[in-house]
Write a protein that holds these residues in place. Sequence first.
Motif, PDB file in Angstrom:
ATOM      1  N   ASN A 199      73.114 -32.237 -19.567  1.00 33.61           N
ATOM      2  CA  ASN A 199      73.539 -32.227 -18.172  1.00 33.61           C
ATOM      3  C   ASN A 199      74.384 -30.975 -17.979  1.00 33.61           C
ATOM      4  OD1 ASN A 199      74.835 -32.554 -15.681  1.00 33.61           O
ATOM      5  ND2 ASN A 199      74.935 -34.780 -15.872  1.00 33.61           N
TER       6      ASN A 199
ATOM      7  N   LEU B 126      78.409 -33.879 -19.355  1.00 36.17           N
ATOM      8  CA  LEU B 126      78.112 -35.290 -19.590  1.00 36.17           C
ATOM      9  C   LEU B 126      79.379 -36.129 -19.434  1.00 36.17           C
ATOM     10  CD1 LEU B 126      75.931 -34.690 -22.754  1.00 36.17           C
ATOM     11  CD2 LEU B 126      75.064 -35.733 -20.643  1.00 36.17           C
ATOM     12  N   ASP B 127      79.207 -37.357 -18.957  1.00 32.16           N
ATOM     13  CA  ASP B 127      80.315 -38.309 -18.896  1.00 32.16           C
ATOM     14  C   ASP B 127      80.442 -38.915 -20.291  1.00 32.16           C
ATOM     15  OD1 ASP B 127      81.958 -40.563 -18.617  1.00 32.16           O
ATOM     16  OD2 ASP B 127      81.357 -40.880 -16.537  1.00 32.16           O
TER      17      ASP B 127
ATOM     18  N   GLN C  18      81.193 -42.786 -20.717  1.00 29.95           N
ATOM     19  CA  GLN C  18      80.017 -43.614 -20.476  1.00 29.95           C
ATOM     20  C   GLN C  18      78.971 -43.440 -21.575  1.00 29.95           C
ATOM     21  OE1 GLN C  18      79.422 -46.012 -18.117  1.00 29.95           O
ATOM     22  NE2 GLN C  18      81.616 -45.731 -17.712  1.00 29.95           N
TER      23      GLN C  18
ATOM     24  N   HIS D 100      77.404 -46.324 -23.901  1.00 23.83           N
ATOM     25  CA  HIS D 100      75.951 -46.513 -24.014  1.00 23.83           C
ATOM     26  C   HIS D 100      75.519 -46.452 -25.474  1.00 23.83           C
ATOM     27  CE1 HIS D 100      71.650 -46.019 -22.923  1.00 23.83           C
ATOM     28  NE2 HIS D 100      71.630 -45.213 -23.984  1.00 23.83           N
TER      29      HIS D 100
ATOM     30  N   HIS E  35      71.359 -42.514 -18.841  1.00 19.33           N
ATOM     31  CA  HIS E  35      70.893 -42.034 -17.539  1.00 19.33           C
ATOM     32  C   HIS E  35      71.764 -40.920 -16.955  1.00 19.33           C
ATOM     33  CE1 HIS E  35      67.838 -45.065 -17.483  1.00 19.33           C
ATOM     34  NE2 HIS E  35      68.713 -46.063 -17.525  1.00 19.33           N
ATOM     35  N   GLY E  36      72.821 -40.522 -17.678  1.00 16.04           N
ATOM     36  CA  GLY E  36      73.696 -39.482 -17.152  1.00 16.04           C
ATOM     37  C   GLY E  36      73.279 -38.075 -17.516  1.00 16.04           C
TER      38      GLY E  36
END
Length: 411
Positions: free
Chosen positions: A244, A248-249, A252, A256, A267-268
């Motif tokens: 990303n 990225l987060d 989260q 995950h 999904h991030g």
Amino acid sequence: MNALAATSRNFKQSAKLLGLDSKLEKSLLIPFREIKVECTIPKDDGTLASYVGFRVQHDNARGPMKGGIRYHQEVDPDEVNALAQLMTWKTAVANIPYGGAKGGIGCSPGDLSKSELERLTRVFTQKIHDLIGIHTDVPAPDMGTNSQTMAWILDEYSKFHGYSPAVVTGKPVDLGGSLGRDAATGRGVLFATEALLAEHGKGIAGQRFVIQGFGNVGSWAAQLIREAGGKVIAVSDVTGAIKNVNGLDIAQLMKHSSENRGIKGFHGGDAIDPSALLTEECDVLIPAALGGVINKDNANDIKAKYIIEAANHPTDPEADEILSKKGVLILPDILANSGGVTVSYFEWVQNIQGFMWDEEKVNAELRTYMTRAFGDVKQMCRSHNCDLRMGAFTLGVNRVARATVLRGWEA
């Protein structure tokens, strides 16, 4: 080039820079002791299975030998020898009073039940208990092992020698483990990266990071880098790789990964080819998985300005030369990932003293040790007109050589 050949090559280059006597050089390279044992256990289904365990004790000139125990199907004498030698130089670079060792069992831990892993660990400990000890050789977790493994070793060792919490580090806190130990290697990576970037007038904030490996080291490094303002744009683990460009987060992603046993399906970010992760556009690349991942086949395509070796021996010598010519700065493993063994030293000290430190003290001491080690390496670079890898190796080898001579070694 395999890990042992590459490590020995780096040692020999540093010995040449230091002008070491050839007999002393040979003495420093040969391991103090190599142990190989058969570990036979009953499986849960009643059948018997045999595994081969190793412990290589490389050098004890500066103190008790120190190094992890890994459970992995590719554990072999060459790998264990290379990692034991690296531990000798790593503890010397960190300037903690240890030598180097490494151990392992050739097995696939994911194929064994918890009870089978416990039986295997206890049998291995029974075979080596008289060759390890608080002031002899202090194991720790590594790939495929964890704090529970250390608890089993502690318990089995204590049956022979009395309660001895300092015989292993990386233990559960309830059994004398240190606060901050889980995050120590990743936090050390952060401190080392800060020191390197500061040399070039930069900080963590605003830099783009790519991390290969999202296990204990990679995930903690990612979390701490994010907290410091860095942008982690791509990560990978054994299940896949994600990217990303906006960052990225990490919180989260860690949730995950914990719930799904890997980052696949997060999904991030967008899924990417794991083999392309190392060549992603970024400022800082952190290999935090297996060794030998950066080689002559992909070195030319690496776009990072800095490489922080959170894994052991992730860069082959051929790749080193290519990257050096490109102007890529590499912070070597024996400095970059020394945070784990440094906090292991703090744990050992706490066990011997019978006095527990709070986490703030652990983290503050770790920052002091990592920053000082970087400064010492830079000084060696200036003294010997060499890169960071050779600066670290000459620092570590010189300290071990001096201790060996002072203890009475004669040519």
